[in-house]
Scaffold this active site. Sequence first.
Site, PDB file in Angstrom:
ATOM      1  N   ASP A 184      33.873  41.438  40.233  1.00 57.14           N
ATOM      2  CA  ASP A 184      34.806  41.975  39.238  1.00 57.14           C
ATOM      3  C   ASP A 184      35.225  43.356  39.743  1.00 57.14           C
ATOM      4  OD1 ASP A 184      36.090  43.074  37.076  1.00 57.14           O
ATOM      5  OD2 ASP A 184      34.302  43.229  35.821  1.00 57.14           O
ATOM      6  N   GLU A 218      40.345  50.560  35.853  1.00 59.04           N
ATOM      7  CA  GLU A 218      40.253  49.454  34.895  1.00 59.04           C
ATOM      8  C   GLU A 218      38.958  49.488  34.099  1.00 59.04           C
ATOM      9  OE1 GLU A 218      39.391  45.497  33.228  1.00 59.04           O
ATOM     10  OE2 GLU A 218      38.199  46.649  34.663  1.00 59.04           O
TER      11      GLU A 218
END
Length: 348
Positions: A184, A218
Site C-alpha cells: 500500500d 496519502e
Amino acid sequence: MKKYTDFAVKQIVNLCNIPSPSGYTQKATEYLMKIFKDLGFTPLYTRKKAVLVTLGGEGDHLILAAHVDTLGAMVRSIKGNGRIRHTKIGGFPENNIENENIIVHTRDGKEYEGTAYLVHPAVHVYSDVGSMTRNDETVEIILDEKVSSKKDVEKLGIKVGDFISFDPRTKVTKSGFIKSRHLDDKASAGLLISLAKMVADKEITLSRKVSLLFTTYEEVGHGGSAGIPQDTTDMISVDMGAVGDDLTTDEYKVSICVKDSGGPYDFDLTNDLIRIAETMKLNHALDIYPRYGSDVEATLHAGYDIRHALIGPGVFASHGYERTHKSGVENTLKLLVEYINPNDAVEL
Ligand SMILES: [Zn+2]
C-alpha cells in the site's frame, strides 16, 4: 503481458526498498523522476512534490493516481536512557511494528539503524510480554549504537522530528506472492510505471489524454488534494484492494471499490470499469471497504469537479506485513490497459 507484469514486480520491489514515510518521500520521487525520464517522458514535480507525468493522448484528461508515501514514524522524544519515543505517521497499531528493524533518518542526511521493541521484551524477565497493551509508551526504539543517555543520542545528531522508516522485508516467492510492508501503495505505483513502459514501447496507444500522478501525502489524508491539472475530467485512484471479513477481494484479483468511508464512487466511471472486467473475464471483485479513504476523495474534498473511481490489487494484512500476488498486479494492469484504450489489439 508477462514481460510487463514482471517489470511491474521489479518496480514494486525497487520502490518498497526506498524508505518514504509521508513527509520524507524525496528518495522515492527522485527515483520516479529518473525512471520516467529514462522512458522518454517529461515528469514534473507539483509544488508539494508529487510527481505528475503525462503519457500522451488527446481529449478528456484521465489521471491515474497512486501514492508513494507510506506509513512510518518520527522521533517524538529522546528518553533519559537513550531510547526513543516515536510518534506514528499514518494509521497502524504498534503491534504491527514490534520487533521490526528501523532506520532513523536525520535531517542532515545521516542514517542510524535500530529496532522497535516492547519495553518489556524478555520473556525470561517479564510476565506481561504477551498481555501488555502496545502503544507509543510501551513500544520504543532502541538504536544499534552504544548509547545509554539522552546526551549520547544527541551527540549522534538525532533530534526530535527525525523520520523513522520500517524495514519493508520485501520478498517475492517462487509461487508469485509479493510480501512486504508498504505494498500500500507501492504495488500500484510499480504497476503504473509498467503501464508507462507499455506506452513508451508502443505496445498500447492512448484513446484519450492520460497522466500518472504519484502523490506523497496519502497516508495522512491530503495526497490528492492539490496539483491536479485543470483539464482533468476523470481520476482513478490505483490503490490497494482491501481484503478480509465479508469482502470478496483477494491477492489474485483486481478489486473495484464501489464505496468506502467517503461514500460511493462515480456511477458511470465505476460501471465502465466493471463492464471491462466482466467482458475481459478478469479475476476481479466489487467490494465496499468499511474503513478506507482514498486519495481521489481528497481531490474531491479539495473542490475539483471530476468523476472518481478506485481500483487496485488485493492486499492482505494491510498496514502490517502485507501480501499480494503477481496475478493481482497483472489483473489491475490489464483492466487499466483496456480502459485507456478499449480498441487496442495488445495481446492480453
Ligand atoms: Zn494506500
